[in-house]
Design an enzyme around this catalytic site. Sequence first.
Site, PDB file in Angstrom:
ATOM      1  N   LYS A  42       0.845  -1.191   0.000  1.00  0.00           N
ATOM      2  CA  LYS A  42       0.000   0.000   0.000  1.00  0.00           C
ATOM      3  C   LYS A  42       0.878   1.237   0.000  1.00  0.00           C
ATOM      4  O   LYS A  42       1.728   1.413   0.886  1.00  0.00           O
ATOM      5  CB  LYS A  42      -0.894  -0.036   1.243  1.00  0.00           C
ATOM      6  CG  LYS A  42      -2.228   0.618   1.060  1.00  0.00           C
ATOM      7  CD  LYS A  42      -3.125   0.286   2.238  1.00  0.00           C
ATOM      8  CE  LYS A  42      -4.377   1.115   2.210  1.00  0.00           C
ATOM      9  NZ  LYS A  42      -5.103   1.010   3.482  1.00  0.00           N
TER      10      LYS A  42
HETATM   11  C1  E4P Z   1      -8.405   1.497   3.679  1.00  0.00           C
HETATM   12  O1  E4P Z   1      -7.610   1.045   2.937  1.00  0.00           O
HETATM   13  C2  E4P Z   1      -8.315   2.841   4.280  1.00  0.00           C
HETATM   14  O2  E4P Z   1      -7.115   3.013   4.918  1.00  0.00           O
HETATM   15  C3  E4P Z   1      -9.497   3.010   5.195  1.00  0.00           C
HETATM   16  O3  E4P Z   1     -10.658   2.554   4.526  1.00  0.00           O
HETATM   17  C4  E4P Z   1      -9.675   4.398   5.728  1.00  0.00           C
HETATM   18  O4  E4P Z   1     -10.904   4.472   6.435  1.00  0.00           O
HETATM   19  P1  E4P Z   1     -11.263   5.685   7.420  1.00  0.00           P
HETATM   20  O5  E4P Z   1     -11.458   6.912   6.587  1.00  0.00           O
HETATM   21  O6  E4P Z   1     -12.550   5.248   8.063  1.00  0.00           O
HETATM   22  O7  E4P Z   1     -10.131   5.809   8.369  1.00  0.00           O
END
Ligand code: E4P
Length: 217
Positions: free
Chosen positions: A83
């Site tokens: 990521k």
């Molecule tokens: C996923 O890959 C993201 O990091 C995550 O969905 C972020 O979610 P949030 O905005 O609820 O922290």
Amino acid sequence: MKFFLDTADVGEIKKALAWGVLDGVTTNPSLVAKTGRRFEDVRAEILSLVTGPVSLEVTRMDLDGMMSQAHELRALGPQVVVKLPLTREGIAACKACSDAGIPTNVTLCFSANQALLAAKAGATYISPFVGRLDDISMDGMKLIEDIVTIYRNYNFRTQVLVASTRSPVHILQAARLGAHVSTIPFAVMDQLFNHPLTDLGNEKFLKDWAKVPGQAG
Ligand code: E4P
């Protein structure tokens, strides 16, 4: 549409795996911090449980640092997806990973032009954050619609991974738009099962079944 669980909580992953509908997992530094455990321990346990794609995020922001973390993470298992943040360095790292055959998930995407950059750099997944856009009075799902259209226009192979989902409606809208993946917090995945008519119907079936001769008790 694939369902990924948006968590670093191994207990939640075990429960979702038992439902038989889990395709993968996404984590981020905040989710790992929430567990109170060492990243090394958390990721090892997740990778021992999940055979589908598991996104593990880099934390170095320079290109060399990102690439060294990308190789280190990818060596942990064939299901690891690296990521990367949607920064200049992150996009350069995405291109280098793509050239090296390392799957990537480009995160923190808030515009269609950013999604276009990620696709051009060969990202496996793009993660637009719908909930965080909704939080600032913008239309998160409109961004998904734009990205799906743009990717279709040019036959990009990058998969649209709807992130920062906050409610079952987000999942429904993502599926209507033809997004490839939704990453879903455990509580929201759990809510997808709920319908009062299912509960009432089941209750009545069981009551009636008890009236069938030979079935009482
Ligand atoms: C996923 O890959 C993201 O990091 C995550 O969905 C972020 O979610 P949030 O905005 O609820 O922290």
